[in-house]
Write a protein that holds these residues in place. Structure first.
Motif, PDB file in Angstrom:
ATOM      1  N   UNK A 247      27.713  52.737 104.883  1.00  0.00           N
ATOM      2  CA  UNK A 247      27.297  51.921 103.744  1.00  0.00           C
ATOM      3  C   UNK A 247      26.751  52.838 102.642  1.00  0.00           C
ATOM      4  N   UNK A 248      27.254  52.645 101.437  1.00  0.00           N
ATOM      5  CA  UNK A 248      26.725  53.341 100.268  1.00  0.00           C
ATOM      6  C   UNK A 248      25.604  52.495  99.669  1.00  0.00           C
ATOM      7  N   UNK A 249      24.471  53.125  99.372  1.00  0.00           N
ATOM      8  CA  UNK A 249      23.351  52.432  98.741  1.00  0.00           C
ATOM      9  C   UNK A 249      23.031  53.142  97.428  1.00  0.00           C
ATOM     10  N   UNK A 250      22.990  52.385  96.349  1.00  0.00           N
ATOM     11  CA  UNK A 250      22.662  52.951  95.042  1.00  0.00           C
ATOM     12  C   UNK A 250      21.387  52.306  94.499  1.00  0.00           C
ATOM     13  N   UNK A 251      20.637  53.083  93.733  1.00  0.00           N
ATOM     14  CA  UNK A 251      19.434  52.590  93.046  1.00  0.00           C
ATOM     15  C   UNK A 251      19.640  52.871  91.559  1.00  0.00           C
ATOM     16  N   UNK A 252      19.594  51.839  90.741  1.00  0.00           N
ATOM     17  CA  UNK A 252      19.892  51.981  89.316  1.00  0.00           C
ATOM     18  C   UNK A 252      18.794  51.360  88.463  1.00  0.00           C
ATOM     19  N   UNK A 253      18.613  51.938  87.291  1.00  0.00           N
ATOM     20  CA  UNK A 253      17.677  51.423  86.297  1.00  0.00           C
ATOM     21  C   UNK A 253      18.512  50.788  85.187  1.00  0.00           C
ATOM     22  N   UNK A 254      18.303  49.488  84.896  1.00  0.00           N
ATOM     23  CA  UNK A 254      19.079  48.814  83.858  1.00  0.00           C
ATOM     24  C   UNK A 254      18.535  49.226  82.498  1.00  0.00           C
ATOM     25  N   UNK A 255      19.168  50.238  81.919  1.00  0.00           N
ATOM     26  CA  UNK A 255      18.744  50.807  80.632  1.00  0.00           C
ATOM     27  C   UNK A 255      19.807  51.799  80.188  1.00  0.00           C
ATOM     28  N   UNK A 256      19.917  52.058  78.882  1.00  0.00           N
ATOM     29  CA  UNK A 256      20.891  53.055  78.414  1.00  0.00           C
ATOM     30  C   UNK A 256      20.425  54.463  78.734  1.00  0.00           C
ATOM     31  N   UNK A 257      21.365  55.361  78.925  1.00  0.00           N
ATOM     32  CA  UNK A 257      21.040  56.749  79.231  1.00  0.00           C
ATOM     33  C   UNK A 257      20.888  57.522  77.920  1.00  0.00           C
ATOM     34  N   UNK A 258      19.789  57.284  77.221  1.00  0.00           N
ATOM     35  CA  UNK A 258      19.536  57.902  75.919  1.00  0.00           C
ATOM     36  C   UNK A 258      18.102  58.430  75.872  1.00  0.00           C
ATOM     37  N   UNK A 259      17.808  59.361  74.961  1.00  0.00           N
ATOM     38  CA  UNK A 259      16.429  59.847  74.813  1.00  0.00           C
ATOM     39  C   UNK A 259      15.488  58.713  74.428  1.00  0.00           C
ATOM     40  N   UNK A 260      14.257  58.789  74.893  1.00  0.00           N
ATOM     41  CA  UNK A 260      13.273  57.765  74.571  1.00  0.00           C
ATOM     42  C   UNK A 260      13.141  56.687  75.624  1.00  0.00           C
ATOM     43  N   UNK A 261      14.054  56.655  76.591  1.00  0.00           N
ATOM     44  CA  UNK A 261      13.984  55.689  77.684  1.00  0.00           C
ATOM     45  C   UNK A 261      13.451  56.393  78.924  1.00  0.00           C
ATOM     46  N   UNK A 262      12.504  55.788  79.582  1.00  0.00           N
ATOM     47  CA  UNK A 262      11.892  56.416  80.759  1.00  0.00           C
ATOM     48  C   UNK A 262      12.926  56.692  81.846  1.00  0.00           C
ATOM     49  N   UNK A 263      12.766  57.840  82.511  1.00  0.00           N
ATOM     50  CA  UNK A 263      13.637  58.216  83.618  1.00  0.00           C
ATOM     51  C   UNK A 263      12.837  58.167  84.921  1.00  0.00           C
ATOM     52  N   UNK A 264      13.534  57.863  86.020  1.00  0.00           N
ATOM     53  CA  UNK A 264      12.862  57.671  87.305  1.00  0.00           C
ATOM     54  C   UNK A 264      13.606  58.401  88.416  1.00  0.00           C
ATOM     55  N   UNK A 265      12.894  58.600  89.514  1.00  0.00           N
ATOM     56  CA  UNK A 265      13.492  59.062  90.768  1.00  0.00           C
ATOM     57  C   UNK A 265      12.955  58.171  91.880  1.00  0.00           C
ATOM     58  N   UNK A 266      13.575  58.245  93.056  1.00  0.00           N
ATOM     59  CA  UNK A 266      13.136  57.353  94.138  1.00  0.00           C
ATOM     60  C   UNK A 266      13.305  58.006  95.500  1.00  0.00           C
ATOM     61  N   UNK A 267      12.573  57.465  96.433  1.00  0.00           N
ATOM     62  CA  UNK A 267      12.723  57.807  97.849  1.00  0.00           C
ATOM     63  C   UNK A 267      13.269  56.565  98.551  1.00  0.00           C
ATOM     64  N   UNK A 268      14.446  56.701  99.182  1.00  0.00           N
ATOM     65  CA  UNK A 268      15.082  55.582  99.880  1.00  0.00           C
ATOM     66  C   UNK A 268      15.180  55.940 101.358  1.00  0.00           C
ATOM     67  N   UNK A 269      14.819  55.000 102.222  1.00  0.00           N
ATOM     68  CA  UNK A 269      14.848  55.271 103.658  1.00  0.00           C
ATOM     69  C   UNK A 269      15.495  54.123 104.408  1.00  0.00           C
TER      70      UNK A 269
END
Length: 328
Positions: A247-269
């Motif tokens: 199973x492929x699991x993806x985590x996405x942030x609904x936002x454009x990939x442009x400067x000025x938009x917060x970026x995130x990382x995650x821990x998935x288990x």
């Protein structure tokens, strides 16, 4: 291009000058008075050969004393494009024309070896300064103007560089059967109002705090979980995609990939009774949640088949700012 209106007071041709002028017929919606209005008022399109020269400024200043009531002109079709008829790119100065009035941009004149592609007459020696003025005066709004962007530029520039970094790029609501589209900030507000009371669909999320959730891989409607961050309201989507080897699991942030938009990382288990599979990865910004047929190509966690004991996938996630979880 300057559009001016003149009252006919019997002055004759006393105001003639070297400036080129084209007389256009007036248009009236009242048939009973059209004859009188047409006699009393005319519209002039004034085109000068050299822009911003001192002579032009003096000439325009003198015209103000004899010409009154300036009027603006708008195109009846807002979708009119001023593109080169040969390469279809936006026209830019210099613009050339043949004796029949066919236009071509500078590069096309070279490619066509100075032969008009329509009538084969010579082209590339006579500038079409009237069209150059129209292009210079024309403004184009950002394609995201309907979502709140106020940027605009001249027609030839097309805002290409801006639109690549426009923070108002449209984002689609990931909730099933919701057709809302807006800027990511507006989407966050939409979520708080329209989907706040959606039990089982939306989960509240606090940054850097772990939360356990489940994905039902046997139900295409439930193999997606949506989170909304409590303070700023950012929307995250976790999706599961079943494949033959896991199973492929993806985590996405609904936002454009442009400067000025917060970026995130995650821990998935992936949690199992006697084992845990954990991965740290950067959360990808996307403007629309993936279709279930789309198998992700990057930024995913692969859970092998031997770790799947049932169709209900129990998982744990923690999301943080920037690269807080990338190197787990």
């Amino acid at each position: 291009m300057t559009i001016l209106s003149r009252r006919n007071d019997g002055g004759g041709n006393s105001h003639r000058s070297s400036t080129k002028r084209q007389r256009l017929p007036s248009v009236s919606t009242d048939d009973s008075s059209s004859g009188q209005e047409e006699e009393n008022e005319k519209t002039l399109v004034v085109l000068s050969d050299d822009s911003d020269s001192d002579e032009d400024m003096t000439l325009q200043s003198s015209k103000r004393r004899i010409i009154s009531s300036p009027k603006s002109v708008t195109l009846p079709n807002s979708n009119v494009l001023f593109d080169c008829p040969n390469c279809f790119d936006p026209l830019k100065k210099p613009i050339f024309q043949c004796n029949n009035g066919h236009l071509a941009c500078f590069l096309c004149c070279i490619k066509l070896k100075k032969r008009c592609s329509f009538c084969k007459l010579p082209i590339g020696d006579v500038r079409c300064r009237a069209m150059e003025k129209v292009i210079k005066a024309g403004l184009v709004s950002c394609s995201n103007s309907m979502y709140g962007c106020k940027e605009s530029t001249t027609y030839g520039n097309k805002l290409l560089s801006h639109e690549k970094v426009c923070v108002f790029a449209p984002c689609s609501c990931p909730v099933k059967d919701c057709n809302y589209i807006g800027s990511y900030k507006d989407l966050n507000s939409h979520f708080r109002g329209a989907h706040k009371q959606s039990p089982g669909e939306i989960m509240s999320l606090v940054l850097k705090r772990s939360i356990i959730f489940g994905l039902d891989l046997d139900d295409s409607d439930n193999n997606i979980v949506i989170f909304q961050e409590e303070k700023e309201g950012d929307v995250f989507v976790v999706q599961g995609f079943t494949a033959s080897h896991g199973v492929y699991v993806t985590v996405s942030h609904i936002a454009p990939m442009v400067p000025g938009v917060r970026r995130f990382s995650c821990s998935v288990a992936k949690l199992k009774q006697y084992s845990t599979l954990r991965l740290g990865l950067r959360v990808k910004n996307i403007q629309k949640s993936r279709e279930q047929e789309e198998q992700p190509e990057d930024d995913f966690m692969l859970i092998p088949s031997f770790m799947l004991s049932s169709d209900h996938l129990k998982m744990q996630i923690s999301i943080g700012i920037e690269d807080a979880y990338v190197h787990i």
